[in-house]
Design a protein around this motif. Structure first.
Motif, PDB file in Angstrom:
ATOM      1  N   LEU A   1      16.405   0.855   2.428  1.00 14.26           N
ATOM      2  CA  LEU A   1      16.050   0.435   1.079  1.00 14.26           C
ATOM      3  C   LEU A   1      14.534   0.455   0.947  1.00 14.26           C
ATOM      4  CD1 LEU A   1      17.172  -0.760  -1.625  1.00 14.26           C
ATOM      5  CD2 LEU A   1      16.683  -3.016  -0.662  1.00 14.26           C
ATOM      6  N   ILE A   2      14.044   1.226  -0.039  1.00 10.93           N
ATOM      7  CA  ILE A   2      12.608   1.336  -0.286  1.00 10.93           C
ATOM      8  C   ILE A   2      12.315   0.729  -1.648  1.00 10.93           C
ATOM      9  CG2 ILE A   2      10.657   2.902  -0.603  1.00 10.93           C
ATOM     10  CD1 ILE A   2      12.143   4.906   1.200  1.00 10.93           C
ATOM     11  N   ILE A   3      11.318  -0.144  -1.709  1.00  5.89           N
ATOM     12  CA  ILE A   3      10.979  -0.820  -2.961  1.00  5.89           C
ATOM     13  C   ILE A   3       9.475  -0.776  -3.192  1.00  5.89           C
ATOM     14  CG2 ILE A   3      10.946  -3.036  -4.179  1.00  5.89           C
ATOM     15  CD1 ILE A   3      13.458  -3.821  -2.668  1.00  5.89           C
ATOM     16  N   PHE A   4       9.082  -0.353  -4.387  1.00  4.80           N
ATOM     17  CA  PHE A   4       7.708  -0.466  -4.852  1.00  4.80           C
ATOM     18  C   PHE A   4       7.696  -1.486  -5.982  1.00  4.80           C
ATOM     19  CE2 PHE A   4       7.305   3.467  -2.643  1.00  4.80           C
ATOM     20  CZ  PHE A   4       5.952   3.748  -2.459  1.00  4.80           C
ATOM     21  N   SER A   5       6.910  -2.533  -5.851  1.00  5.70           N
ATOM     22  CA  SER A   5       6.766  -3.503  -6.927  1.00  5.70           C
ATOM     23  C   SER A   5       5.493  -4.315  -6.714  1.00  5.70           C
ATOM     24  CB  SER A   5       7.970  -4.447  -6.997  1.00  5.70           C
ATOM     25  OG  SER A   5       7.827  -5.356  -8.075  1.00  5.70           O
ATOM     26  N   PRO A   6       4.588  -4.302  -7.694  1.00  3.75           N
ATOM     27  CA  PRO A   6       3.358  -5.083  -7.537  1.00  3.75           C
ATOM     28  C   PRO A   6       3.517  -6.563  -7.864  1.00  3.75           C
ATOM     29  CG  PRO A   6       3.287  -3.850  -9.582  1.00  3.75           C
ATOM     30  CD  PRO A   6       4.565  -3.457  -8.890  1.00  3.75           C
TER      31      PRO A   6
ATOM     32  N   ASN B   1      17.384  -1.431   6.720  1.00  2.36           N
ATOM     33  CA  ASN B   1      15.941  -1.448   6.922  1.00  2.36           C
ATOM     34  C   ASN B   1      15.258  -1.429   5.559  1.00  2.36           C
ATOM     35  OD1 ASN B   1      16.065  -1.198   9.862  1.00  2.36           O
ATOM     36  ND2 ASN B   1      16.766   0.899   9.479  1.00  2.36           N
ATOM     37  N   VAL B   2      14.545  -2.484   5.247  1.00  2.00           N
ATOM     38  CA  VAL B   2      13.893  -2.625   3.942  1.00  2.00           C
ATOM     39  C   VAL B   2      12.400  -2.364   4.099  1.00  2.00           C
ATOM     40  CG1 VAL B   2      13.472  -4.125   1.969  1.00  2.00           C
ATOM     41  CG2 VAL B   2      15.606  -4.347   3.283  1.00  2.00           C
ATOM     42  N   LEU B   3      11.898  -1.419   3.315  1.00  2.00           N
ATOM     43  CA  LEU B   3      10.473  -1.091   3.314  1.00  2.00           C
ATOM     44  C   LEU B   3       9.927  -1.404   1.928  1.00  2.00           C
ATOM     45  CD1 LEU B   3       7.953   0.110   4.654  1.00  2.00           C
ATOM     46  CD2 LEU B   3       8.769   2.386   3.969  1.00  2.00           C
ATOM     47  N   VAL B   4       9.037  -2.386   1.865  1.00  2.00           N
ATOM     48  CA  VAL B   4       8.478  -2.845   0.584  1.00  2.00           C
ATOM     49  C   VAL B   4       7.018  -2.420   0.488  1.00  2.00           C
ATOM     50  CG1 VAL B   4       7.866  -4.850  -0.815  1.00  2.00           C
ATOM     51  CG2 VAL B   4      10.025  -4.823   0.452  1.00  2.00           C
ATOM     52  N   PHE B   5       6.657  -1.844  -0.656  1.00  2.00           N
ATOM     53  CA  PHE B   5       5.264  -1.535  -0.957  1.00  2.00           C
ATOM     54  C   PHE B   5       4.827  -2.443  -2.098  1.00  2.00           C
ATOM     55  CE2 PHE B   5       7.013   2.290   0.878  1.00  2.00           C
ATOM     56  CZ  PHE B   5       6.002   2.789   1.697  1.00  2.00           C
ATOM     57  N   THR B   6       3.725  -3.154  -1.896  1.00  2.00           N
ATOM     58  CA  THR B   6       3.238  -4.059  -2.931  1.00  2.00           C
ATOM     59  C   THR B   6       1.720  -4.102  -2.879  1.00  2.00           C
ATOM     60  OG1 THR B   6       3.604  -6.249  -3.911  1.00  2.00           O
ATOM     61  CG2 THR B   6       3.337  -6.151  -1.509  1.00  2.00           C
ATOM     62  N   GLN B   7       1.117  -5.005  -3.629  1.00  2.00           N
ATOM     63  CA  GLN B   7      -0.333  -5.101  -3.661  1.00  2.00           C
ATOM     64  C   GLN B   7      -0.833  -6.091  -2.601  1.00  2.00           C
ATOM     65  OE1 GLN B   7      -1.650  -6.566  -7.473  1.00  2.00           O
ATOM     66  NE2 GLN B   7       0.159  -7.827  -7.741  1.00  2.00           N
ATOM     67  N   PRO B   8      -2.089  -5.971  -2.200  1.00  2.00           N
ATOM     68  CA  PRO B   8      -2.639  -6.881  -1.190  1.00  2.00           C
ATOM     69  C   PRO B   8      -2.596  -8.335  -1.667  1.00  2.00           C
ATOM     70  CG  PRO B   8      -4.074  -4.986  -1.495  1.00  2.00           C
ATOM     71  CD  PRO B   8      -3.063  -4.933  -2.596  1.00  2.00           C
TER      72      PRO B   8
ATOM     73  N   VAL C   1       6.705  -5.039   5.017  1.00  2.00           N
ATOM     74  CA  VAL C   1       5.961  -5.013   3.761  1.00  2.00           C
ATOM     75  C   VAL C   1       4.619  -4.325   4.003  1.00  2.00           C
ATOM     76  CG1 VAL C   1       4.973  -6.375   1.883  1.00  2.00           C
ATOM     77  CG2 VAL C   1       7.065  -7.153   3.030  1.00  2.00           C
ATOM     78  N   MET C   2       4.317  -3.323   3.173  1.00  2.00           N
ATOM     79  CA  MET C   2       3.106  -2.533   3.321  1.00  2.00           C
ATOM     80  C   MET C   2       2.253  -2.609   2.053  1.00  2.00           C
ATOM     81  SD  MET C   2       3.543  -1.177   6.370  1.00  2.00           S
ATOM     82  CE  MET C   2       2.481   0.278   6.492  1.00  2.00           C
ATOM     83  N   VAL C   3       0.940  -2.456   2.225  1.00  2.00           N
ATOM     84  CA  VAL C   3       0.010  -2.416   1.089  1.00  2.00           C
ATOM     85  C   VAL C   3      -0.930  -1.230   1.292  1.00  2.00           C
ATOM     86  CG1 VAL C   3       0.119  -4.908   0.751  1.00  2.00           C
ATOM     87  CG2 VAL C   3      -1.664  -3.940   2.211  1.00  2.00           C
TER      88      VAL C   3
END
Length: 261
Positions: free
Chosen positions: A129-134, A157-164, A192-194
């Protein structure tokens, strides 16, 4: 609400609508949606008392049941006039239900279509599961998880992209932390990645994207907040097949230029 109960409500109401003429069923879907929305807002009046959709089941998570049942009964939500790999979605405040009703049967664009679709994406994920959300809020995450209708995510496996963190408000951190805790409690692993800084500048993450198993995804304007999923006027598309897979590959490339949150 358990996914099985919601599915039973949709199936039961669809059976009821299937024997009705299409215009009558469409009108019933509109009236029920308005009544459930009004009921959830605090007014306890209800005109329709259907055994297949009893008042006790009316809440924020079942407001989308009438139109989903109409689509199953008469095919309106499956014939949106767009390519088979893409389906239009939207979210709108409850007071706009009446305005949306006239075209919802043909387009599939009714106020709860976005949350229902996101719930199905999350509810159907098996591996990745890939998620982009700020932006994140606890109430929004609760709505999403409830729409998914499951609490267990073993092996996902959850990969989250968000803001710092420095760009987040406290409510965003709390909402994201709640999502992480709930997914881990269900057996998922979460990373969780930024975006990393480059030449002194950190890219602004503004994308809103969810992809399950590289097969099904959502791209649109909604954040994981209550206003984004329940109350706001949002739009997006449900993408399947090659389109979802392309965004999955794009996300993995983006990860190379990111760092842990």
């Amino acid at each position: 609400m358990a996914n099985t109960l919601r599915s039973m409500l949709v199936a039961g109401l669809a059976d009821h609508m299937r024997v009705l003429p299409e215009p009558v069923a469409r009108n019933l879907a509109n009236e029920l949606t308005c009544e459930v929305s009004t009921y959830v807002a605090g007014s306890r009046g209800a005109c329709h008392q259907l055994p297949c959709f009893p008042l006790v089941t009316w809440n924020v998570f079942t407001v989308g049941v009438p139109w989903e049942a109409f689509g199953n009964a008469h095919g309106g939500l499956n014939n949106s006039g767009v390519a088979s790999a893409v389906k239009a979605l939207c979210s709108a405040p409850a007071h706009m239900d009446a305005q949306l009703a006239a075209q919802a049967g043909a387009s599939g664009l009714w106020g709860g279509s976005l949350l229902v679709a996101l719930g199905k994406i999350l509810g159907g994920v098996s591996h990745d599961l890939i998620i982009f959300s700020p932006y994140w809020r606890t109430h929004g995450v609760q709505s999403l998880l409830a729409a998914a209708g499951r609490k267990s995510y073993p092996g996902v496996n959850v990969l989250v992209f968000t803001q710092p963190r420095c760009r987040m408000k406290s409510g965003d951190e709390e909402g994201l932390a709640f999502f992480i805790d709930m997914m881990k409690a269900g057996g998922a692993s979460v990373l969780v990645m930024v975006p990393s800084a480059h030449d002194g500048l950190t890219p602004i993450l503004h994308a809103k994207l969810i992809i399950a198993d590289g097969k099904t995804g959502y791209v649109g304007s909604a954040n994981f907040t209550q206003s984004g999923l329940d109350h706001g006027l949002e739009a997006g598309v449900l993408a399947e097949g090659e389109i979802a897979n392309a965004f999955s590959g794009w996300s993995k490339a983006i990860a190379a230029a990111c760092e842990p949150w």
